[in-house]
Design an enzyme around this catalytic site. Structure first.
Site, short mmCIF file in Angstrom:
data_model
loop_
_atom_site.label_atom_id
_atom_site.label_comp_id
_atom_site.label_asym_id
_atom_site.label_seq_id
_atom_site.Cartn_x
_atom_site.Cartn_y
_atom_site.Cartn_z
N ASP A 192 0.93 -1.31 0.08
CA ASP A 192 0.03 -0.05 0.18
C ASP A 192 0.92 1.28 -0.06
O ASP A 192 1.99 1.36 0.64
CB ASP A 192 -0.93 -0.12 1.21
CG ASP A 192 -1.79 -1.19 1.21
OD1 ASP A 192 -2.31 -1.47 0.08
OD2 ASP A 192 -2.28 -1.56 2.27
N ASP A 240 0.89 7.87 8.51
CA ASP A 240 1.24 6.18 8.52
C ASP A 240 2.56 6.03 9.16
O ASP A 240 2.78 5.26 10.05
CB ASP A 240 1.48 5.57 7.28
CG ASP A 240 0.01 5.20 6.69
OD1 ASP A 240 -0.90 4.80 7.35
OD2 ASP A 240 -0.18 5.28 5.37
N GLU A 249 1.76 -3.44 10.32
CA GLU A 249 1.61 -3.51 8.94
C GLU A 249 2.62 -2.62 8.13
O GLU A 249 2.66 -3.07 6.93
CB GLU A 249 0.08 -2.65 8.59
CG GLU A 249 -0.40 -2.73 7.13
CD GLU A 249 -1.22 -1.82 6.87
OE1 GLU A 249 -2.23 -2.05 5.80
OE2 GLU A 249 -1.73 -0.80 7.52
N GLU A 250 3.11 -1.70 8.84
CA GLU A 250 3.88 -0.66 8.13
C GLU A 250 5.49 -1.38 8.18
O GLU A 250 6.38 -0.93 7.65
CB GLU A 250 4.19 0.65 8.71
CG GLU A 250 3.01 1.30 8.81
CD GLU A 250 2.08 1.61 7.48
OE1 GLU A 250 2.73 1.70 6.40
OE2 GLU A 250 1.07 1.63 7.35
N ASP A 297 -2.21 -2.39 13.22
CA ASP A 297 -2.36 -1.63 12.31
C ASP A 297 -2.11 -0.24 12.57
O ASP A 297 -3.39 0.18 13.25
CB ASP A 297 -3.43 -1.86 11.20
CG ASP A 297 -3.63 -1.07 10.06
OD1 ASP A 297 -2.91 -0.25 10.05
OD2 ASP A 297 -4.53 -1.17 9.06
N LEU A 321 -2.35 2.75 11.57
CA LEU A 321 -3.41 3.70 11.06
C LEU A 321 -4.39 3.35 10.01
O LEU A 321 -3.72 3.05 8.80
CB LEU A 321 -2.66 4.86 10.42
CG LEU A 321 -3.59 6.30 10.34
CD1 LEU A 321 -4.23 6.66 11.67
CD2 LEU A 321 -2.86 7.49 9.89
N ASP A 322 -5.21 2.33 10.04
CA ASP A 322 -6.26 1.91 9.21
C ASP A 322 -6.98 2.76 8.65
O ASP A 322 -7.40 3.73 9.16
CB ASP A 322 -7.08 0.83 10.09
CG ASP A 322 -8.05 0.26 9.23
OD1 ASP A 322 -7.78 -0.71 8.26
OD2 ASP A 322 -9.29 0.56 9.22
N GLU A 324 -6.17 -7.03 11.66
CA GLU A 324 -7.54 -6.63 10.84
C GLU A 324 -8.51 -7.64 11.24
O GLU A 324 -9.35 -7.54 12.00
CB GLU A 324 -7.27 -6.25 9.56
CG GLU A 324 -6.44 -5.00 9.43
CD GLU A 324 -6.17 -4.52 7.77
OE1 GLU A 324 -6.19 -3.17 7.52
OE2 GLU A 324 -5.92 -5.52 6.95
#
Length: 352
Positions: free
Chosen positions: A84, A90, A113-114, A135, A137-138, A295
């Site tokens: 992404d 983020d 996630e990052e 996560d 910053l979803d 998630e």
């Protein structure tokens, strides 16, 4: 000399007014810190972890609030571990969460996630028994247009010996092993929703006090609630027949379509109002788009604890409960169909 001991002599007694409920709630409502102490049942390390998480949520909320004047909107010019596009916020949110959890002194492994790889805390003097997937910053693709976004997390207790560094095997486990899950939504208000495995609790941040205050328990309407379906119909040409048929049934039965594009926002609405949220597998993404550890699992645990149902739909040849999926790697994905039993069971019936 008798009578009631109300106001001191010479001070008039104040008549009740319409602001009393507001003032009383700010002084008598249970704070998240108090709730953590009660819910961790003497586990000081778990209490420290949860306080680190609530601090990360507060700092992230503050960063988002100040993003416009600080020039923090826009892309950072990189991609994250799952491909992404990365926004500036983020990176900030990831730094905040990693720093808060690392400094808590009770984590041994972090999955963000990052970050492409798991963060393994090697120093045995500053690590503890917990593995956290998050996560930071979803829904950040919505951040520049001021649409609600959020943070999502799940907590595992490591199983490997404490005298060695943790490994990915400590967190590559089914969702049924999670001990705490939650999300924080940054919107018109900042709300934190958590479960310790015995119901779901909702807290709202009072910015004047800097405290999350208890709002309510979250219990889904057993009759199904409002008739709402939430999905990205832009992908409909790639869906399988049961999903297509269900969405058509929704339209035929006067369901309202509501889709924000931030999982936290869409699931939060589904929990409070009812209906169903879908991000199914499709011909392009045979495992769906949503990540299992940070998630799928936490949102499934919250949904089930609130009285709902969370299924993968058709996934790897069978219909599965999300919480029983076995992730193969830290950024593994799975399809998501979650909401009230009325609607999720209607989808699953079409797979029979």
């Amino acid at each position: 000399m008798g009578g009631s001991a109300s106001a001191p002599e010479g001070v008039p007694v104040r008549a009740p007014n319409e602001f009393d409920p507001y003032l009383n709630n700010r002084t008598t409502a249970i704070t998240l810190t108090q709730y953590i102490i009660k819910s961790t049942k003497g586990d000081k390390q778990l209490a420290m972890l949860m306080n680190a998480i609530q601090h990360a949520c507060k700092v992230t909320a503050n960063s988002i609030e100040k993003a416009g004047p600080a020039g923090l909107y826009g892309l950072a010019g990189t991609e994250n571990a799952t491909g992404d596009d990365v926004k500036k916020l983020d990176i900030i949110a990831d730094d905040v969460w990693c720093e808060c959890l690392t400094r808590s002194g009770v984590c041994s492994l972090l999955v963000s996630e990052e970050q492409e790889s798991a963060i393994i805390l090697e120093d045995d003097t500053t690590r503890g028994p917990f593995c956290v997937a998050f996560d930071p910053l979803d829904g950040s693709s919505n951040i520049d247009c001021n649409v609600s976004v959020g943070s999502i997390f799940s907590v595992y207790r490591r199983q490997s010996p404490s005298d060695t560094a943790a490994t990915e095997a400590d967190i590559l486990r089914p969702g049924t092993d999670i001990i705490v899950a939650g999300y924080c939504m940054y919107g018109a208000a900042c709300e934190l929703v958590i479960t310790f495995g015995s119901g779901v609790q909702r807290f709202a941040l009072d910015p004047a006090l800097g405290e999350f205050l208890f709002v309510s328990n979250v219990v889904m309407d057993p009759t199904g609630g409002k008739k709402i379906f939430s999905c990205n119909e832009g992908n409909s040409l790639q869906w399988d027949k049961p999903i297509l048929d269900f969405v058509e049934q929704c339209k035929d039965n006067s369901y309202a379509a509501r889709y924000v594009g931030s999982m936290v926002s869409d699931v939060h609405r589904t929990l409070l109002y009812g209906g169903i949220f879908l991000y199914p597998a499709d011909k392009k993404s045979v495992k769906g788009k949503l990540r299992v550890l940070y998630e799928g699992f936490p949102m499934a645990m919250i949904t089930e604890q609130a009285g709902g149902v969370a299924s993968t739909g058709m996934y790897e040849g069978s219909v599965q409960r999300v919480m029983e999926v076995m992730p193969k790697h830290i950024h593994d994905r799975c399809p998501i169909i979650m909401g009230g039993p009325r609607d999720v069971n209607a989808v699953l019936k079409l797979y029979q």
